[in-house]
Design an enzyme around this catalytic site. Structure first.
Site, PDB file in Angstrom:
ATOM      1  N   PHE A 191      47.026  35.970  40.113  1.00 47.98           N
ATOM      2  CA  PHE A 191      45.766  35.237  40.135  1.00 47.98           C
ATOM      3  C   PHE A 191      44.593  36.209  40.088  1.00 47.98           C
ATOM      4  CE2 PHE A 191      48.410  31.927  42.107  1.00 47.98           C
ATOM      5  CZ  PHE A 191      47.917  30.783  41.484  1.00 47.98           C
ATOM      6  N   ASP A 192      43.595  35.877  39.270  1.00 45.65           N
ATOM      7  CA  ASP A 192      42.286  36.490  39.408  1.00 45.65           C
ATOM      8  C   ASP A 192      41.691  35.932  40.706  1.00 45.65           C
ATOM      9  OD1 ASP A 192      39.758  37.725  38.604  1.00 45.65           O
ATOM     10  OD2 ASP A 192      39.107  35.689  38.170  1.00 45.65           O
ATOM     11  N   LEU A 193      40.627  36.557  41.206  1.00 51.79           N
ATOM     12  CA  LEU A 193      40.023  36.085  42.463  1.00 51.79           C
ATOM     13  C   LEU A 193      38.734  35.305  42.217  1.00 51.79           C
ATOM     14  CD1 LEU A 193      40.164  36.043  45.568  1.00 51.79           C
ATOM     15  CD2 LEU A 193      38.898  38.208  45.568  1.00 51.79           C
ATOM     16  N   ASP A 194      37.664  35.995  41.838  1.00 55.69           N
ATOM     17  CA  ASP A 194      36.358  35.348  41.642  1.00 55.69           C
ATOM     18  C   ASP A 194      36.422  34.332  40.503  1.00 55.69           C
ATOM     19  OD1 ASP A 194      36.080  37.950  42.916  1.00 55.69           O
ATOM     20  OD2 ASP A 194      33.928  37.654  42.780  1.00 55.69           O
ATOM     21  N   ASP A 209      39.620  33.050  34.834  1.00 61.17           N
ATOM     22  CA  ASP A 209      38.531  32.148  34.435  1.00 61.17           C
ATOM     23  C   ASP A 209      37.570  32.718  33.397  1.00 61.17           C
ATOM     24  OD1 ASP A 209      37.536  33.958  36.548  1.00 61.17           O
ATOM     25  OD2 ASP A 209      35.695  32.810  36.368  1.00 61.17           O
TER      26      ASP A 209
END
Length: 214
Positions: free
Chosen positions: A6-9, A164
């Site tokens: 997963f990316d975070l922001d 995202d």
């Protein structure tokens, strides 16, 4: 495929307030007054060094000063100015229950990533947390992804990235890693598809259903 990165922001958390206010603080320390926080959303996603140079015409040395000032505020209060998106904890729990290994791959400094996951009480769901290094040696998305893969001891095709922005999609594409996009963050569905995402969803719940169905 049983490993998810997963990316975070913009993927797991809405970090806009903490990032933009910390950028604003750093610019002010450098004599630049920027009152429109909306303008500073472009700093969310790519490495900070690139953003200071690109959007404010700074030299590399000036940009490094900007990062230093940014971290002054972010380390003290900025990392706390974020919220997990709806159902993040429940979805991570479900994925673990279905046998997935879960990792984080973020261009945010790793120690900040750890602090945020702990603050939001979701750190226990992550087998690996890979982020940028404070010394700048790891910062680009592809570098973070490679570091996460190394810690999992797997190849790119054995994992999928959820992100995202075009930086997530492009980074995954560089190493031929599958990437699924989410449209609720700081990028657009169009740019995600253009940069190699195989699918884009409007909610993390839809991503979960897609993964579990596969």
């Amino acid at each position: 495929m049983k490993t998810i990165l997963f990316d975070l922001d913009g993927t797991l958390i809405d970090s806009e307030e903490g990032v933009t206010k910390s950028v604003q603080y750093s610019l002010r320390k450098m004599g630049i007054e920027e009152n429109d926080l909306e303008k500073l959303r472009v700093f969310i996603g790519p490495p900070l060094l690139d953003s200071y140079m690109r959007y404010y015409g700074m030299s590399e040395e000036q940009a490094k000063d900007g990062i230093r000032f940014y971290r002054e505020r972010f380390e003290e209060t900025g990392y706390q100015e974020c919220l997990a998106y709806p159902y993040v904890k429940e979805i991570l729990m479900h994925l673990k229950e279905h046998g997935y290994r879960i990792g984080l791959a973020s261009s945010k400094p790793e120690e900040f990533c750890v602090s945020i996951l702990e603050m939001l009480e979701i750190s226990d769901y992550f087998d690996v947390v890979a982020g940028a290094s404070m010394d700048g040696k790891i910062g680009e998305k592809v570098q973070v992804l490679n570091e996460a893969l190394k810690r999992f001891s797997i190849q790119p095709e054995d994992a999928v990235l959820i992100g995202d922005t075009r930086f997530d999609a492009a980074g995954a594409a560089m190493i031929h890693m599958p990437c699924i996009g989410v449209s609720y963050g700081f990028g657009t569905a169009e740019e995600l598809i253009e940069n190699g995402c195989t699918a884009v969803f409007d909610t993390l719940e839809e991503v979960e259903r897609y993964l579990l169905r596969g």
